[in-house]
Design a protein around this motif. Structure first.
Motif, PDB file in Angstrom:
ATOM      1  N   SER A  22       0.852  -1.195   0.000  1.00 53.01           N
ATOM      2  CA  SER A  22       0.000   0.000   0.000  1.00 53.01           C
ATOM      3  C   SER A  22       0.884   1.240   0.000  1.00 53.01           C
ATOM      4  O   SER A  22       2.048   1.193   0.415  1.00 53.01           O
ATOM      5  N   ALA A  23       0.313   2.332  -0.465  1.00 55.09           N
ATOM      6  CA  ALA A  23       1.025   3.616  -0.495  1.00 55.09           C
ATOM      7  C   ALA A  23       0.020   4.738  -0.331  1.00 55.09           C
ATOM      8  O   ALA A  23      -1.189   4.560  -0.589  1.00 55.09           O
ATOM      9  N   THR A  24       0.506   5.878   0.110  1.00 53.56           N
ATOM     10  CA  THR A  24      -0.343   7.059   0.278  1.00 53.56           C
ATOM     11  C   THR A  24       0.342   8.254  -0.382  1.00 53.56           C
ATOM     12  O   THR A  24       1.569   8.376  -0.352  1.00 53.56           O
ATOM     13  N   VAL A  25      -0.497   9.106  -0.950  1.00 56.76           N
ATOM     14  CA  VAL A  25      -0.030  10.369  -1.528  1.00 56.76           C
ATOM     15  C   VAL A  25      -0.786  11.482  -0.828  1.00 56.76           C
ATOM     16  O   VAL A  25      -2.015  11.533  -0.877  1.00 56.76           O
ATOM     17  N   THR A  26      -0.033  12.364  -0.173  1.00 58.61           N
ATOM     18  CA  THR A  26      -0.623  13.458   0.589  1.00 58.61           C
ATOM     19  C   THR A  26      -0.145  14.779   0.016  1.00 58.61           C
ATOM     20  O   THR A  26       1.067  14.980  -0.166  1.00 58.61           O
ATOM     21  N   VAL A  27      -1.085  15.677  -0.253  1.00 57.44           N
ATOM     22  CA  VAL A  27      -0.767  16.991  -0.808  1.00 57.44           C
ATOM     23  C   VAL A  27      -1.368  18.047   0.100  1.00 57.44           C
ATOM     24  O   VAL A  27      -2.568  17.999   0.411  1.00 57.44           O
ATOM     25  N   ARG A  28      -0.554  19.003   0.514  1.00 57.80           N
ATOM     26  CA  ARG A  28      -1.023  20.092   1.359  1.00 57.80           C
ATOM     27  C   ARG A  28      -0.396  21.405   0.869  1.00 57.80           C
ATOM     28  O   ARG A  28       0.738  21.418   0.398  1.00 57.80           O
ATOM     29  N   GLN A  29      -1.155  22.457   1.005  1.00 60.66           N
ATOM     30  CA  GLN A  29      -0.633  23.788   0.724  1.00 60.66           C
ATOM     31  C   GLN A  29      -0.745  24.622   1.979  1.00 60.66           C
ATOM     32  O   GLN A  29      -1.838  24.823   2.519  1.00 60.66           O
ATOM     33  N   ARG A  30       0.404  25.096   2.451  1.00 58.09           N
ATOM     34  CA  ARG A  30       0.450  25.919   3.651  1.00 58.09           C
ATOM     35  C   ARG A  30       1.167  27.209   3.305  1.00 58.09           C
ATOM     36  O   ARG A  30       2.388  27.225   3.148  1.00 58.09           O
ATOM     37  N   GLY A  31       0.418  28.279   3.161  1.00 56.32           N
ATOM     38  CA  GLY A  31       1.021  29.553   2.786  1.00 56.32           C
ATOM     39  C   GLY A  31       1.566  29.497   1.382  1.00 56.32           C
ATOM     40  O   GLY A  31       0.850  29.208   0.423  1.00 56.32           O
ATOM     41  N   THR A  32       2.843  29.746   1.261  1.00 58.88           N
ATOM     42  CA  THR A  32       3.479  29.761  -0.059  1.00 58.88           C
ATOM     43  C   THR A  32       4.284  28.492  -0.318  1.00 58.88           C
ATOM     44  O   THR A  32       5.184  28.478  -1.165  1.00 58.88           O
ATOM     45  N   VAL A  33       3.971  27.420   0.387  1.00 58.71           N
ATOM     46  CA  VAL A  33       4.684  26.158   0.218  1.00 58.71           C
ATOM     47  C   VAL A  33       3.686  25.052  -0.077  1.00 58.71           C
ATOM     48  O   VAL A  33       2.682  24.891   0.627  1.00 58.71           O
ATOM     49  N   LEU A  34       3.944  24.300  -1.135  1.00 56.88           N
ATOM     50  CA  LEU A  34       3.166  23.102  -1.467  1.00 56.88           C
ATOM     51  C   LEU A  34       4.002  21.894  -1.083  1.00 56.88           C
ATOM     52  O   LEU A  34       5.136  21.744  -1.537  1.00 56.88           O
ATOM     53  N   SER A  35       3.439  21.027  -0.236  1.00 51.72           N
ATOM     54  CA  SER A  35       4.148  19.817   0.177  1.00 51.72           C
ATOM     55  C   SER A  35       3.459  18.606  -0.439  1.00 51.72           C
ATOM     56  O   SER A  35       2.226  18.500  -0.442  1.00 51.72           O
ATOM     57  N   LEU A  36       4.278  17.727  -0.975  1.00 51.90           N
ATOM     58  CA  LEU A  36       3.809  16.480  -1.583  1.00 51.90           C
ATOM     59  C   LEU A  36       4.564  15.348  -0.906  1.00 51.90           C
ATOM     60  O   LEU A  36       5.800  15.328  -0.909  1.00 51.90           O
ATOM     61  N   GLU A  37       3.819  14.398  -0.331  1.00 47.25           N
ATOM     62  CA  GLU A  37       4.447  13.311   0.408  1.00 47.25           C
ATOM     63  C   GLU A  37       3.942  11.980  -0.122  1.00 47.25           C
ATOM     64  O   GLU A  37       2.729  11.748  -0.199  1.00 47.25           O
ATOM     65  N   ILE A  38       4.872  11.108  -0.499  1.00 51.84           N
ATOM     66  CA  ILE A  38       4.549   9.768  -0.967  1.00 51.84           C
ATOM     67  C   ILE A  38       5.177   8.785   0.010  1.00 51.84           C
ATOM     68  O   ILE A  38       6.400   8.786   0.208  1.00 51.84           O
ATOM     69  N   ALA A  39       4.331   7.961   0.641  1.00 50.76           N
ATOM     70  CA  ALA A  39       4.798   7.001   1.643  1.00 50.76           C
ATOM     71  C   ALA A  39       4.339   5.603   1.253  1.00 50.76           C
ATOM     72  O   ALA A  39       3.255   5.427   0.677  1.00 50.76           O
ATOM     73  N   ASP A  40       5.174   4.613   1.549  1.00 51.47           N
ATOM     74  CA  ASP A  40       4.787   3.222   1.297  1.00 51.47           C
ATOM     75  C   ASP A  40       5.286   2.354   2.439  1.00 51.47           C
ATOM     76  O   ASP A  40       6.147   2.766   3.226  1.00 51.47           O
ATOM     77  N   ASN A  41       4.729   1.137   2.542  1.00 55.19           N
ATOM     78  CA  ASN A  41       5.101   0.219   3.615  1.00 55.19           C
ATOM     79  C   ASN A  41       6.033  -0.871   3.115  1.00 55.19           C
ATOM     80  O   ASN A  41       6.001  -2.007   3.607  1.00 55.19           O
ATOM     81  N   GLY A  42       6.856  -0.525   2.139  1.00 59.31           N
ATOM     82  CA  GLY A  42       7.751  -1.511   1.552  1.00 59.31           C
ATOM     83  C   GLY A  42       8.987  -1.774   2.377  1.00 59.31           C
ATOM     84  O   GLY A  42       9.080  -1.409   3.561  1.00 59.31           O
ATOM     85  N   ARG A  43       9.998  -2.370   1.731  1.00 59.08           N
ATOM     86  CA  ARG A  43      11.194  -2.834   2.426  1.00 59.08           C
ATOM     87  C   ARG A  43      12.172  -1.714   2.738  1.00 59.08           C
ATOM     88  O   ARG A  43      13.114  -1.897   3.513  1.00 59.08           O
ATOM     89  N   GLY A  44      12.019  -0.535   2.158  1.00 59.81           N
ATOM     90  CA  GLY A  44      12.903   0.585   2.445  1.00 59.81           C
ATOM     91  C   GLY A  44      14.252   0.420   1.783  1.00 59.81           C
ATOM     92  O   GLY A  44      14.429  -0.337   0.827  1.00 59.81           O
ATOM     93  N   GLY A  45      15.227   1.155   2.308  1.00 63.43           N
ATOM     94  CA  GLY A  45      16.577   1.079   1.780  1.00 63.43           C
ATOM     95  C   GLY A  45      16.787   1.850   0.493  1.00 63.43           C
ATOM     96  O   GLY A  45      17.777   1.600  -0.214  1.00 63.43           O
ATOM     97  N   ALA A  46      15.919   2.781   0.169  1.00 60.32           N
ATOM     98  CA  ALA A  46      16.100   3.570  -1.048  1.00 60.32           C
ATOM     99  C   ALA A  46      17.344   4.438  -0.905  1.00 60.32           C
ATOM    100  O   ALA A  46      17.552   5.111   0.106  1.00 60.32           O
ATOM    101  N   ASP A  47      18.185   4.432  -1.938  1.00 63.46           N
ATOM    102  CA  ASP A  47      19.455   5.156  -1.894  1.00 63.46           C
ATOM    103  C   ASP A  47      19.663   5.851  -3.227  1.00 63.46           C
ATOM    104  O   ASP A  47      19.735   5.189  -4.273  1.00 63.46           O
ATOM    105  N   PRO A  48      19.763   7.192  -3.247  1.00 61.93           N
ATOM    106  CA  PRO A  48      19.969   7.903  -4.522  1.00 61.93           C
ATOM    107  C   PRO A  48      21.238   7.482  -5.251  1.00 61.93           C
ATOM    108  O   PRO A  48      21.304   7.576  -6.476  1.00 61.93           O
ATOM    109  N   SER A  49      22.250   7.011  -4.518  1.00 61.34           N
ATOM    110  CA  SER A  49      23.509   6.652  -5.168  1.00 61.34           C
ATOM    111  C   SER A  49      23.421   5.373  -5.979  1.00 61.34           C
ATOM    112  O   SER A  49      24.318   5.072  -6.773  1.00 61.34           O
TER     113      SER A  49
END
Length: 459
Positions: free
Chosen positions: A387-414
């Motif tokens: 499962s995953a969730t996508v949350t979008v909120r606007q607070r003032g002049t900032v838009l926040s977008l959050e994507i969360a999942d219950n997977g195994r993790g360990g994501a590494d940009p490198s």
């Protein structure tokens, strides 16, 4: 200190071979040229203040005269300083090379433009009033005025003091010969702190001059180096200000490139939708009609049927391509609806929670949508999440977008370019990307984007 050859007179002071180097001669030339350089600012800016100091030194404390001189000095500095100082500053930057070989970073800068190191955009040579307004309000100009004021007051005094010391030591050295050149019964030779009538009286002065002779190169280099350091500090511009101006220019260029890229993307999407797709629809229709007119068992019918199926498949692929370039639902209904469509198409169950008060600027919606699309693609391919969730909120002049999942993790940009590409896309929009993905999960990707309503809207 910097190793290797010195770049400034102050750095040259640590050289053991300074007295036999060219730095004392360059410093002497710099000090000698200070006096003619000081004449314009002395005449235009310094006279009222020097008269005021002379009156105070003489014990004349009349309030009326003091106020008049102060107001006159301030008025002359404010009125004529920005006109006199920039030409002097340009000459000083050239003269500075005698004792400071480092680039000033402002040699080619237009002093009427406050953006340090950048040509003045929208140059307006036919608008002198505009140029004067910029010149009188530029911080760089007023730093040049401050230097011009010092050049007309403090610099000549220090230069004359150094030259008088050198002249006095030269007189000490020559004192025995000066006395010998005197006719019998001539006047005593003045030697600074005293006088001498005979060669025997002049010998101690000559010895003092000989002992002090090696110090003259250091005195000249120190005086010129100190003057040059003040000149560089005031005329080369503040490093923080220069970096800030460069960053502003880079940010503006980046936004212009992003806008141009978005406009080109829309043009390609429009050309594909209105051009290639319509022609492909027409081709598919004609192939379908030709298929109906042919006998079902004929070889031509088989070929036309195959071409018809390939055309329909190609049309579906083209629609997906157009949808990937810019989804129509994003254009028509906005970010929440487009995220809902992404959730419906995802192989992993996705819950969307979007709390937005209205439509967002077009570029912002586009960036948020494709960040969410790429993130959900990564969730489906690599996370093993259920499962995953996508949350979008606007607070003032900032838009926040959050994507969360219950997977195994360990994501590494490198480990790949996916997260790096997301970070680059967010950076182009002036935002930032935050990632939390410990081993074992969960993974939370949070993007914060600046949202200003005066940007072009998608509506």
């Amino acid at each position: 200190m910097r190793r290797g050859r010195p770049r400034t007179a102050l750095e040259a002071l640590s050289l053991r071979w300074l007295p036999v180097s060219g730095w004392p001669w360059r410093s002497a030339g710099y000090l000698l040229t200070t006096l003619p350089m000081a004449v314009p600012p002395f005449v235009v800016l310094a006279i009222p203040w020097l008269v005021l100091l002379a009156r105070l030194a003489a014990g004349n404390y009349q309030p009326g005269g003091i106020v008049v001189l102060v107001l006159l000095g301030v008025a002359m500095t404010a009125a004529f300083g920005p006109l006199v100082a920039p030409p002097l500053a340009r000459l000083e930057r050239l003269r500075l090379r005698l004792v400071d070989t480092r680039p000033t970073g402002t040699d080619d800068q237009d002093p009427t433009w406050p953006g340090v190191g950048f040509p003045r955009p929208g140059s307006e040579p036919n608008r002198p009033l505009s140029r004067l307004r910029v010149r009188y309000t530029s911080p760089a100009t007023w730093r040049e005025v401050a230097y011009a004021w010092l050049l007309g007051t403090v610099a000549p005094a220090l230069t004359l003091a150094v030259l008088l010391v050198v002249l006095m030591l030269a007189t000490f050295l020559a004192s025995p010969f000066l006395i010998l050149a005197q006719p019998p019964g001539g006047a005593p030779v003045a030697l600074g702190f005293g006088s001498a009538e005979t060669v025997a009286e002049a010998v101690p002065y000559a010895i003092a001059g000989i002992l002090a002779l090696p110090l003259i190169p250091y005195l000249l280099t120190l005086a010129a180096g100190g003057h040059a350091a003040v000149a560089r500090a005031l005329l080369s511009g503040d490093q923080t200000e220069r970096l800030r101006a460069e960053l502003v220019e880079v940010a503006q260029s980046r936004l212009r490139l992003a806008d141009a890229f978005e406009a080109e993307r829309r043009r390609i999407e429009r050309d594909l939708h209105d051009g290639a797709q319509q022609k492909l629809v027409s081709l598919t229709l004609h192939l379908g009609l030709a298929r109906l007119d042919l006998p079902p068992d004929s070889p031509a019918a088989v070929s036309v049927a195959t071409a018809h199926e390939q055309a329909k498949q190609l049309m579906n692929e083209l629609r997906q391509l157009i949808h990937g370039i810019r989804p129509q639902i994003l254009t028509d209904l906005g970010l929440p609806a487009a995220l809902g469509e992404l959730a419906d198409q995802s192989p992993v169950p996705v819950t969307v929670d979007a709390d937005l008060s209205g439509r967002l600027p077009s570029q912002l919606e586009h960036t948020a949508y494709f960040v969410a699309a790429e993130a959900l693609t990564n969730v489906a391919k690599h996370s093993g999440a259920t499962s995953a969730t996508v949350t979008v909120r606007q607070r003032g002049t900032v838009l926040s977008l959050e994507i969360a999942d219950n997977g195994r993790g360990g994501a590494d940009p490198s480990r790949g370019s996916g997260l790096t590409g997301l970070a680059d896309r967010v950076a182009v929009a002036g935002g930032r990307l935050l990632l939390s993905s410990p081993d074992g999960g969960p993974t939370v990707l949070r993007v914060e984007l600046p949202c200003h309503r005066n940007q072009p809207s998608s509506e």
